[in-house]
Design an enzyme around this catalytic site. Sequence first.
Site, PDB file in Angstrom:
ATOM      1  N   LYS A   1     -82.214 -54.787 -67.220  1.00  0.00           N
ATOM      2  CA  LYS A   1     -83.966 -54.750 -67.625  1.00  0.00           C
ATOM      3  C   LYS A   1     -84.615 -55.257 -67.739  1.00  0.00           C
ATOM      4  O   LYS A   1     -85.699 -55.914 -67.182  1.00  0.00           O
ATOM      5  CB  LYS A   1     -84.215 -53.580 -68.754  1.00  0.00           C
ATOM      6  CG  LYS A   1     -85.228 -52.773 -68.749  1.00  0.00           C
ATOM      7  CD  LYS A   1     -85.583 -51.171 -69.631  1.00  0.00           C
ATOM      8  CE  LYS A   1     -85.369 -51.792 -70.817  1.00  0.00           C
ATOM      9  NZ  LYS A   1     -86.459 -50.141 -71.392  1.00  0.00           N
TER      10      LYS A   1
ATOM     11  N   GLN B   1     -88.826 -61.425 -77.069  1.00  0.00           N
ATOM     12  CA  GLN B   1     -89.978 -60.922 -76.484  1.00  0.00           C
ATOM     13  C   GLN B   1     -91.278 -61.851 -76.789  1.00  0.00           C
ATOM     14  O   GLN B   1     -92.157 -62.318 -76.477  1.00  0.00           O
ATOM     15  CB  GLN B   1     -90.787 -59.332 -77.079  1.00  0.00           C
ATOM     16  CG  GLN B   1     -90.265 -58.321 -76.232  1.00  0.00           C
ATOM     17  CD  GLN B   1     -90.243 -56.872 -76.514  1.00  0.00           C
ATOM     18  OE1 GLN B   1     -91.321 -56.909 -77.455  1.00  0.00           O
ATOM     19  NE2 GLN B   1     -88.776 -56.350 -76.034  1.00  0.00           N
TER      20      GLN B   1
ATOM     21  N   ASP C   1     -80.555 -52.735 -79.377  1.00  0.00           N
ATOM     22  CA  ASP C   1     -80.449 -52.619 -78.794  1.00  0.00           C
ATOM     23  C   ASP C   1     -79.065 -51.261 -78.207  1.00  0.00           C
ATOM     24  O   ASP C   1     -79.517 -50.199 -77.765  1.00  0.00           O
ATOM     25  CB  ASP C   1     -80.900 -52.575 -77.016  1.00  0.00           C
ATOM     26  CG  ASP C   1     -82.236 -52.585 -76.917  1.00  0.00           C
ATOM     27  OD1 ASP C   1     -83.285 -52.537 -77.382  1.00  0.00           O
ATOM     28  OD2 ASP C   1     -83.177 -53.654 -75.958  1.00  0.00           O
TER      29      ASP C   1
END
Length: 449
Positions: free
Chosen positions: A28, A181, A332
């Site tokens: 992803k 991020q 994650d």
Amino acid sequence: MTHSGQPAPLEARKCQSLIGRVRVPGDKSISHRALILGALAVGETRIAGLLEGEDVLNTAKAMQALGAKVERRIDDKSGIVWSVRGVGTSGFATPEAPLDFGNSGTGCRLVMGAVAGCPIVATFDGDGSLRSRPMRRILDPLELMGARVTGESDGGRLPLTLAGARDPLPIVYRTPVASAQIKSAVLLAGLSAPGITTVIESEASRDHTELMLKHFGAQIVSVSDGTHGRKISLTGQPELHGAAVTVPADPSSAAFPIVAALITEGSDIVLTDVMTNPLRTGLFATLREMGASIEESETRLDAGEPMAQLRVRASKLRGVEVPAARAPSMIDEYLVLAVAAAFAEGTTVMRGLHELRVKESDRLEAAAAMLRVNGVAVEIAGDDLIVEGRGRVPGGGLVTTHMDHRIAMSALAMGCASDAPVKVDDTAFIATSFPDFVPMMRRLGADFA
């Protein structure tokens, strides 16, 4: 609740074994970045293996709304290929409608960085889960670079409107936490700024943006600080060129069949083309410390990213202590690691998990609740998660997913080996990252009903 408003419950029952060879969906993180950099490049970018989950498709729609041409094609040799014809650095156009990222924090935050360096105005929005997640840590450095934010609610929450800088400023920015991020948003904005934009990390986060920027032709240098941190410097205003990208299989998605196979007696599965970037494989290292049989073969590189074939066999696991410093490389994967810990013999302590509280749900509390309702002794001590493994899990509980795809998949993996079935209240959000999860697990031998 799901996007349609209708829950999609599912029950996982103990299965005999998991056997087979599969490829989990494309990564992803790489998929988002390939679309965004393709849109900021000149010429055509061809992407094979793109994850066609809802999160990534929302990023593709955003790139189209910002002026790039994005097409899905069927190639006789390569199969499905996504073509992106970019508009060049700083070339985005003001979109006609708000950019809706659904459940995707990654797509939303990275595109904020790309938009911040362009003289346009864009409104960012998402679903109820994304609207609840704070964006201020992304917005702070972008405002230092000249972007302006309006319409935000408490903590920089969506919906909000971002006006990109007409003359973006290069900055030196020290990230407050290890976050790919934040780093990526600053670097993407820095593409449009003259001079050198620098990001300093005290703990190195995943480096996909740096590797892919190099692949597209940017001048970027990453230097270790001699301990755990890094200094990343980007020369602004490059001309990025369209490139070919093959997206490796997502290690975060691979985590679910891997753990399910480890805890299910007699299992023997092979996962192909799994990304093995060391900044993403903290889970694999931890599972091996616990006694897991995970063998790598057929290793190779594509666009700077390492990948390999993994063979995973059922294993007797033992409890371990997982240091806080490992969190950036497996942020994650703690939910599914908690499942492995429940089936291990002995205590597993996972330290420094404060970042789990601001994910799609409060994943620290969610992990504890998932285990408790299925008969596992678990404790939260500050930001640490402590799981008392007994080698088996009673099961029989109903897991509330809180619209979080990783809770749903972790609970279903647990049910493959628990004494009694594990029920999940809603599995529809699995489509955000792993649309084929349920049928793929059934092909391996999982009993989902």
